[in-house]
Enzyme design. Structure first.
Site, mmCIF file in Angstrom:
data_model
loop_
_atom_site.group_PDB
_atom_site.id
_atom_site.type_symbol
_atom_site.label_atom_id
_atom_site.label_comp_id
_atom_site.label_asym_id
_atom_site.label_seq_id
_atom_site.Cartn_x
_atom_site.Cartn_y
_atom_site.Cartn_z
ATOM 1 N N GLU A 141 36.981 2.153 20.756
ATOM 2 C CA GLU A 141 35.909 3.035 21.418
ATOM 3 C C GLU A 141 35.640 4.207 21.312
ATOM 4 O O GLU A 141 37.069 5.069 21.118
ATOM 5 C CB GLU A 141 36.111 2.376 23.139
ATOM 6 N N GLU A 200 29.338 3.983 31.353
ATOM 7 C CA GLU A 200 30.230 3.137 31.847
ATOM 8 C C GLU A 200 31.115 3.669 33.323
ATOM 9 O O GLU A 200 31.834 5.373 33.122
ATOM 10 C CB GLU A 200 31.908 2.971 31.251
#
Length: 439
Positions: A215, A340
């Site tokens: 990520e 997010e």
């Protein structure tokens, strides 16, 4: 004249043999020199209870109040990973990267450290100084499993998403790329909340704790940057897990943010993993243009590592050996892009967090108000890059939005020259009356 013919022939042949011998000797010496120049990870020996970097060769104070330590490249924390003992550091990738699509508006480096100090000395890497005794912060879940996580029965860790991705397909993907707008969303509770934009490269599954990820993106997460005078700028981050975000143990080998545990191997001497990115836009600024950063993750089948490129610079890599059970051993089964938000919610609280995603604007605001990722591409198992079909990214099994009245995403194609496949995303969370906090 005819008598000189054999003499000239053998004389020429002798010269050729001599040249070949010299060339061979020089080539051998070059190979020996190259081998002697190979850098290997070497764990530092000290009295720390947990693995840490070797002592710095130089340190710099950055204007945001953070310190950057220049660590010998061989002595970075990854030397403590059991699969990287005496690991030969790969200084450059062998696989070709995707061609850049970024139109740079400035020669300024995207990060404060490089702008102000240029970089670390050759042979060292920049590491943002952190308290090694601070508990390692971790994620708890991936967008493949959107849910609230109970925390001692009184508060819940809430993760909300506006994410798109490619369909799950075993051993199908070897890279991901996009150009990110860099934004400064407002946080509802500065002490605990975070908001980010990132790409996920995923293998394994959440339900059986085999989920493994790579990520990378930018985030506002003040809890990581407590020692800075201005912690609310977006910061570059990387993250990895090899066991579905389970708690990092004392050896720190299950995953972490940035360079806080052994795993990611950095080679670039200018980019600070975890460092501030001062060029960004907030919703209030309503800029005429948004700042950008180009991010690419690509597997190198010769080196068995996943390379990270930032603005085309090879910054470092995740060795496939840090993942268990063959996961991310050359391919991934899913790639995702999006935003997010994380916040803590008390069991008795009805109101939704006011932490924003992206710039804080919903996708309908468009450019240059809403946050975006553009030129979204993925590499197949052979390493060739393709633009995904927007209809694929907008499918029921690929687009995941927790609550579109809080945060949303809109996938598009072709409305901007040279943007390829792209999306706008974000939202104002609890600042929107329709966002009632259903979780």
């Amino acid at each position: 004249m005819t008598g000189r013919g054999p003499w000239k022939f053998w004389s020429t042949l002798a010269c050729i043999v001599l040249l070949l011998m010299v060339d061979s000797t020089l080539a051998g010496r070059m190979l020996q020199q190259q081998a002697s120049r190979q850098r290997r990870l070497q764990a530092s020996s000290d009295d720390r209870a947990i693995p840490w970097h070797a002592p710095p060769v130089q340190s710099f104070l950055v204007s945001d109040g953070s310190w950057v330590d220049c660590i010998p490249i061989e002595g970075q924390i990854s030397a403590h990973h059991p699969t990287l003992t005496d690991h030969i550091i790969q200084m450059m990738p062998t696989s070709p990267r995707r061609s850049s699509g970024l139109t740079r508006r400035s020669d300024l480096h995207p990060q404060l450290f490089a702008r102000e100090h240029g970089g670390c000395p050759d042979g060292s890497i920049p590491v943002q100084r952190a308290d090694p005794n601070r508990p390692l912060l971790k994620k708890t879940q991936s967008p493949v499993s959107i849910q609230a996580v109970d925390n001692a029965g009184t508060t819940r860790e809430i993760h909300e998403y506006a994410v798109t991705g490619l369909p799950e397909s075993p051993q199908s993907y070897s890279g991901a790329y996009s150009i990110f707008s860099v934004n400064g969303p407002d946080l509802g509770v500065v002490a605990t909340d975070f908001s980010l934009s990132q790409v996920w490269v995923v293998d394994g599954y959440y339900n059986d704790s085999t989920l493994s990820t790579i990520e990378v993106g930018w985030q506002k997460y003040p809890d990581i940057h407590q020692n800075e005078d201005q912690p609310l700028a977006p910061h570059l981050f990387v993250y990895w897990t090899n066991n579905a975000y389970n708690q990092v143990n004392e050896t720190g080998i299950h995953g972490c943010y940035n360079l806080e545990c052994p795993g990611f191997v950095q080679v670039n001497n200018k980019w600070v993993i975890g460092g501030a990115m001062p060029s960004y836009t907030t919703l209030a600024q309503n800029a005429q243009a948004e700042s950008e950063v180009e991010i690419e993750v690509l597997y190198d089948p010769t080196q068995f590592v996943w390379w990270l490129f930032l603005n085309n610079d090879p910054v470092g890599y995740w060795p496939s050996s840090i993942y268990e059970g063959g996961r991310l051993g050359g391919s991934a089964h899913q790639v995702q892009w999006g935003g997010e938000v994380f916040f803590l919610k008390d069991a008795n609280t009805v109101a939704h967090s006011k932490t924003a995603m992206g710039s804080g604007a919903f996708p309908a605001a468009g450019y240059p108000v809403a946050a975006y990722q553009r030129n979204i591409t993925f590499a197949d198992a052979t390493g060739n890059f393709f633009y995904p079909n927007p209809a694929t990214l907008d499918g029921l099994d690929t687009k995941q939005v927790t609550d579109p009245l809080c945060y949303d995403i809109s996938i598009q194609l072709g409305n901007f020259v040279n943007w390829g496949t792209y999306f706008f995303f974000g939202g104002s969370g609890g600042n929107n009356p329709g966002c009632v906090g259903k979780l």
